[in-house]
Design an enzyme around this catalytic site. Structure first.
Site: not given
Length: 351
Positions: A54, A156, A165, A172, A198, A209, A270
């Site tokens: 203002e 993920a 694994a 990925w 991590t 990105r 992680g």
């Protein structure tokens, strides 16, 4: 009731507000209209210590030029003296005859501007384009109500709930579409948070990105944990200076980030860090990218959440489901409880 000209001016004020930085103060825009509906001046808030929207608009006018004018503002004019004086008083002293604002100020320190204006004989109307205005500063409003940034915890996982694994490999689990979505969501955050484990194991850049690989505006990388980060770690080459917190006190970290004006945090740390945020009740939403693969083994996506029995399960509401290539994104939020409501904090008066 707001006129069509005032509604258009509010939409313009919202555009102006987006020019301002996210931080300790809200993004606010203002348009000054003449009694005949012509635009006399425009303004927006440029950050802590600078004039509010203002006052920025009024400063462009000659003395007396705003008499009888209408000020259209995206947030209720403040009623607080901080680094700057109350905007409500500035509008009264300028002779403004009418003020139209989108939403009320949620802070205890700055609210009351509309009442002060009315007491001075100024016509005040609120609620114009309120949804758009609240969406614009939604994260800032949340920061005022909780005293900490909004926290999104992302991970993920495979269909059977594994983050890697058994040999530790995880790149990925998900496909390109899911990874692009992650980068888009990173770009919407003010800070990306990871743990030292991590960072040491995966050496992530913690950048956001674009689809072409370019780096535009970047969230601040935040590293939490007591282990040292290697001098040649990728995160040390980040466009923004990383913040390192040698602590496990997540609430203290969030308080520090809030004091720096961080409104939205994206946690990518992680299983250990993700579990800690969830366990301490600091996850405002979880984003789970699920890939249609089975890994088995012991590398669970989450660890201990402090749930000893099913009665203590952390119940969530699914906010959205989205297919990303072969993967599925589940966005879920905690069930609201009465105890989650925190006191209102500052601070529009910071500026």
């Amino acid at each position: 009731m707001a006129s069509a000209v005032e509604i258009d001016a509010m939409r313009r004020a919202l555009q102006l507000a987006r020019r301002g930085p996210r931080g300790l103060n809200p993004q606010v825009g203002a348009v000054i209209l003449s009694p005949t509906g012509e635009v006399l001046a425009e303004g927006y808030h440029r950050g802590a210590g600078t004039p509010h929207a203002e006052v920025d608009a009024l400063s462009q006018l000659a003395r007396g030029a705003a008499r009888g004018a209408t000020a259209v503002v995206t947030l209720e004019p403040c009623n607080h003296t901080g680094r700057t004086g109350p905007c409500a008083v500035a509008l009264i002293e300028a002779g403004v005859g009418r003020v139209v604002h989108a939403i009320d100020d949620p802070t205890d320190t700055a609210t009351g501007g509309a009442a002060r204006l009315r007491d001075a004989g100024v016509d005040v109307e609120s609620g114009v384009e309120a949804d758009a205005a609240e969406h614009l500063i939604h994260d800032w409003i949340g920061l005022q109500r909780t005293g900490r940034p909004h926290v999104s915890v992302k991970w993920a996982q495979s269909l059977d709930g594994r983050a890697a694994a058994d040999d530790g490999s995880s790149q990925w689990i998900t496909g390109p579409a899911a990874r692009r979505d992650v980068h888009a969501r990173r770009a919407q955050a003010d800070a990306i948070v990871a743990g030292t484990g991590t960072v040491g194991a995966d050496d992530p850049a913690l950048t956001a990105r674009a689809a072409d690989g370019s780096l535009d505006e970047q969230p601040v990388p935040v590293i939490i944990g007591e282990s040292e980060t290697a001098p040649d770690a990728a995160v040390r080459r980040h466009p923004r200076e990383p913040l390192f917190f040698a602590t496990h006190d997540l609430r203290a970290v969030l308080a520090d980030l809030a004091a720096r004006g961080v409104q939205r945090v994206f946690v990518e740390g992680g299983p250990t860090l993700a579990s800690a945020f969830v366990r301490e009740g600091l996850a405002d939403e979880v984003l789970v990218y699920v890939a249609p693969v089975l890994l088995g083994g012991s590398r669970l996506a989450l660890g201990d959440l402090g749930v000893p029995t099913i009665a203590d399960a952390r119940r969530l509401d699914v906010a959205s489901l989205q297919t990303l290539g072969d993967d599925l994104l589940i966005v879920a939020v905690p069930h609201p409880t009465g105890s989650e409501a925190a006191g209102t904090h500052e601070n529009r008066g910071e500026a």
